[in-house]
Write a protein that holds these residues in place. Sequence first.
Motif, PDB file in Angstrom:
ATOM      1  N   CYS A 340       0.814  -1.216   0.000  1.00  0.00           N
ATOM      2  CA  CYS A 340       0.000   0.000   0.000  1.00  0.00           C
ATOM      3  C   CYS A 340       0.851   1.272   0.000  1.00  0.00           C
ATOM      4  CB  CYS A 340      -0.933   0.001   1.207  1.00  0.00           C
ATOM      5  SG  CYS A 340      -2.187  -1.301   1.155  1.00  0.00           S
ATOM      6  N   GLY A 341       2.179   1.117  -0.066  1.00  0.00           N
ATOM      7  CA  GLY A 341       3.073   2.266  -0.180  1.00  0.00           C
ATOM      8  C   GLY A 341       3.221   3.079   1.084  1.00  0.00           C
ATOM      9  N   VAL A 342       3.039   2.452   2.258  1.00  0.00           N
ATOM     10  CA  VAL A 342       3.104   3.210   3.517  1.00  0.00           C
ATOM     11  C   VAL A 342       4.116   2.616   4.499  1.00  0.00           C
ATOM     12  CG1 VAL A 342       0.773   4.139   3.333  1.00  0.00           C
ATOM     13  CG2 VAL A 342       1.126   1.901   4.439  1.00  0.00           C
ATOM     14  N   ALA A 343       5.065   1.866   4.007  1.00  0.00           N
ATOM     15  CA  ALA A 343       6.021   1.190   4.889  1.00  0.00           C
ATOM     16  C   ALA A 343       7.112   2.111   5.404  1.00  0.00           C
ATOM     17  CB  ALA A 343       6.641  -0.003   4.165  1.00  0.00           C
ATOM     18  N   ASP A 344       7.258   3.286   4.816  1.00  0.00           N
ATOM     19  CA  ASP A 344       8.388   4.155   5.162  1.00  0.00           C
ATOM     20  C   ASP A 344       7.959   5.472   5.791  1.00  0.00           C
ATOM     21  OD1 ASP A 344      10.372   2.361   4.169  1.00  0.00           O
ATOM     22  OD2 ASP A 344       9.844   2.984   2.128  1.00  0.00           O
ATOM     23  N   LEU A 345       6.811   5.497   6.446  1.00  0.00           N
ATOM     24  CA  LEU A 345       6.355   6.716   7.109  1.00  0.00           C
ATOM     25  C   LEU A 345       7.294   7.070   8.261  1.00  0.00           C
ATOM     26  CD1 LEU A 345       2.502   6.023   7.290  1.00  0.00           C
ATOM     27  CD2 LEU A 345       3.747   7.377   5.603  1.00  0.00           C
ATOM     28  N   LYS A 346       7.531   8.367   8.453  1.00  0.00           N
ATOM     29  CA  LYS A 346       8.481   8.819   9.466  1.00  0.00           C
ATOM     30  C   LYS A 346       7.806   9.751  10.473  1.00  0.00           C
ATOM     31  CE  LYS A 346      12.477   8.700   6.349  1.00  0.00           C
ATOM     32  NZ  LYS A 346      13.558   9.512   5.732  1.00  0.00           N
ATOM     33  N   MET A 347       7.966   9.469  11.759  1.00  0.00           N
ATOM     34  CA  MET A 347       7.487  10.381  12.789  1.00  0.00           C
ATOM     35  C   MET A 347       8.138  11.754  12.646  1.00  0.00           C
ATOM     36  SD  MET A 347       7.338   8.233  16.347  1.00  0.00           S
ATOM     37  CE  MET A 347       6.483   6.668  16.494  1.00  0.00           C
ATOM     38  N   SER A 348       9.418  11.770  12.301  1.00  0.00           N
ATOM     39  CA  SER A 348      10.161  13.031  12.229  1.00  0.00           C
ATOM     40  C   SER A 348       9.585  13.976  11.181  1.00  0.00           C
ATOM     41  CB  SER A 348      11.639  12.761  11.948  1.00  0.00           C
ATOM     42  OG  SER A 348      11.800  12.003  10.761  1.00  0.00           O
ATOM     43  N   ASP A 349       8.911  13.435  10.167  1.00  0.00           N
ATOM     44  CA  ASP A 349       8.305  14.284   9.143  1.00  0.00           C
ATOM     45  C   ASP A 349       7.164  15.126   9.708  1.00  0.00           C
ATOM     46  OD1 ASP A 349      10.030  13.421   7.199  1.00  0.00           O
ATOM     47  OD2 ASP A 349       8.640  11.969   6.312  1.00  0.00           O
ATOM     48  N   TYR A 350       6.643  14.741  10.856  1.00  0.00           N
ATOM     49  CA  TYR A 350       5.541  15.471  11.489  1.00  0.00           C
ATOM     50  C   TYR A 350       6.008  16.248  12.716  1.00  0.00           C
ATOM     51  CZ  TYR A 350       2.603  12.802   8.349  1.00  0.00           C
ATOM     52  OH  TYR A 350       2.028  12.260   7.215  1.00  0.00           O
ATOM     53  N   GLY A 351       7.323  16.395  12.862  1.00  0.00           N
ATOM     54  CA  GLY A 351       7.872  17.179  13.952  1.00  0.00           C
ATOM     55  C   GLY A 351       7.957  16.462  15.275  1.00  0.00           C
ATOM     56  N   ILE A 352       7.733  15.153  15.280  1.00  0.00           N
ATOM     57  CA  ILE A 352       7.793  14.375  16.518  1.00  0.00           C
ATOM     58  C   ILE A 352       9.250  14.156  16.902  1.00  0.00           C
ATOM     59  CG2 ILE A 352       7.222  12.154  17.588  1.00  0.00           C
ATOM     60  CD1 ILE A 352       4.831  12.030  15.610  1.00  0.00           C
ATOM     61  N   LYS A 353       9.566  14.350  18.171  1.00  0.00           N
ATOM     62  CA  LYS A 353      10.936  14.198  18.670  1.00  0.00           C
ATOM     63  C   LYS A 353      10.993  13.095  19.725  1.00  0.00           C
ATOM     64  CE  LYS A 353      12.304  19.012  17.866  1.00  0.00           C
ATOM     65  NZ  LYS A 353      11.096  19.382  17.094  1.00  0.00           N
ATOM     66  N   GLU A 354      12.128  12.432  19.802  1.00  0.00           N
ATOM     67  CA  GLU A 354      12.288  11.301  20.712  1.00  0.00           C
ATOM     68  C   GLU A 354      12.118  11.699  22.176  1.00  0.00           C
ATOM     69  OE1 GLU A 354      15.236   8.098  19.477  1.00  0.00           O
ATOM     70  OE2 GLU A 354      16.019   9.839  18.367  1.00  0.00           O
ATOM     71  N   GLU A 355      12.490  12.917  22.520  1.00  0.00           N
ATOM     72  CA  GLU A 355      12.370  13.344  23.922  1.00  0.00           C
ATOM     73  C   GLU A 355      10.917  13.500  24.368  1.00  0.00           C
ATOM     74  OE1 GLU A 355      13.926  17.019  21.567  1.00  0.00           O
ATOM     75  OE2 GLU A 355      14.210  14.827  21.582  1.00  0.00           O
ATOM     76  N   GLU A 356       9.986  13.390  23.447  1.00  0.00           N
ATOM     77  CA  GLU A 356       8.563  13.502  23.788  1.00  0.00           C
ATOM     78  C   GLU A 356       7.954  12.170  24.237  1.00  0.00           C
ATOM     79  OE1 GLU A 356       6.219  16.432  21.110  1.00  0.00           O
ATOM     80  OE2 GLU A 356       7.682  15.479  19.778  1.00  0.00           O
TER      81      GLU A 356
END
Length: 393
Positions: A340-356
């Motif tokens: 379905c072409g969604v295997a490479d979605l990135k949290m970082s693309d939405y501004g999500i940071k690991e410290e959260e």
Amino acid sequence: MERNKLFQVFVPTCWLFGEGQLNHLHEQALPGKKALIIISNGKSTRANGYLDRTEKELHQAGVETSVFDKIQANPIHTTVMEGAKAARDFGADFLVALGGGSVMDATKAIAIMSTNDGTLWDYVASGTGKGKPIANKPLPMVDITTTAGTGSEVDCGGVITNTETHEKTGIVDLGIFPVLSIVDPELMASVPPKFTAYQGFDALFHSTECYISKPANLMSNMVASTAIRNIGKYLPRAVADGSDMEAREHVAFANTMSGYSMMTGSCTSEHSLEHALSAYHESLPHGAGLIMISLAYYRTFIKYHCCDDRFIDMARFLGMENADKPEDFLTALENLQKACGVADLKMSDYGIKEEEFEGFVKNARTVMGALFPADPYVLSDEDCVNIYKESYK
């Protein structure tokens, strides 16, 4: 894993399913004569002619209409209050939700606040909500779904975000079951491939969660497994070709079955963990957030061997007929995401940071902690943080 032998089913919504069913709206027994039609703040409902068709059907049935067009992709509590005022000002005696899960969820909340005092958060039972009982019967609703993702057309809950407190949570009441729903795959043909995938995986995870949950029973197993099978087989086709009506039909059916799976069983903490993400990062589509954390989430339960048989079943439902170990489900799920072409979605693309991450876990337990007891294994805070960490790109 021990299963429940007792269950209760109450899903009073009449639903019309199939291509062209919107054309029969005027023939139905409608719950009033003045309808507020609620749509998103986007352009597609008007551009694709769905609003005009719905208004024509309602007018043919002798119903006067007005339109409220401000619902966001993640609907917020202030918009709900604005919609309730619009309903009262118009004198609406019922509501029509024309759109996807966000519109249907918001319409349920608007139905409550159209007839009750205060603010929506007075009636929310979790987080900072006051948990007051809903004193007055909500306005009746007709749902016309234009997406296949939430099953909201046959359930009695809606998810709303409080932007002031970063709480994304559900409000549930038997009075907000739609009285009538139309599930017409023709209305879904215009959904872009990316969002077809996001919505389809949302429906999938409603059902995979219900299938492994502690409240699972014969009825929830039946509808959840049916949804999983249909999504596994037909979602890649719907993503590849939105005009493939056979694929759209089967994904739409799976979506409604996912609504029944929630009404007969329960989602698990996967939804709690995702709602924390999109509560703080509102541009993140719910389905995309679920996809991002899904492999790590299910891998955690497989690590604890709490319901190996359930994962083997689900791998087979997704097309791996010879599956014989729980890890096969992860393979099947990853293959479906790739298809379905969604295997490479990135949290970082939405501004999500690991410290959260630790804050997200706290939010998930505080705001939607009611889903954690349905998990087949008790997750620790460390488990939850690790799910986010393993999913992060």
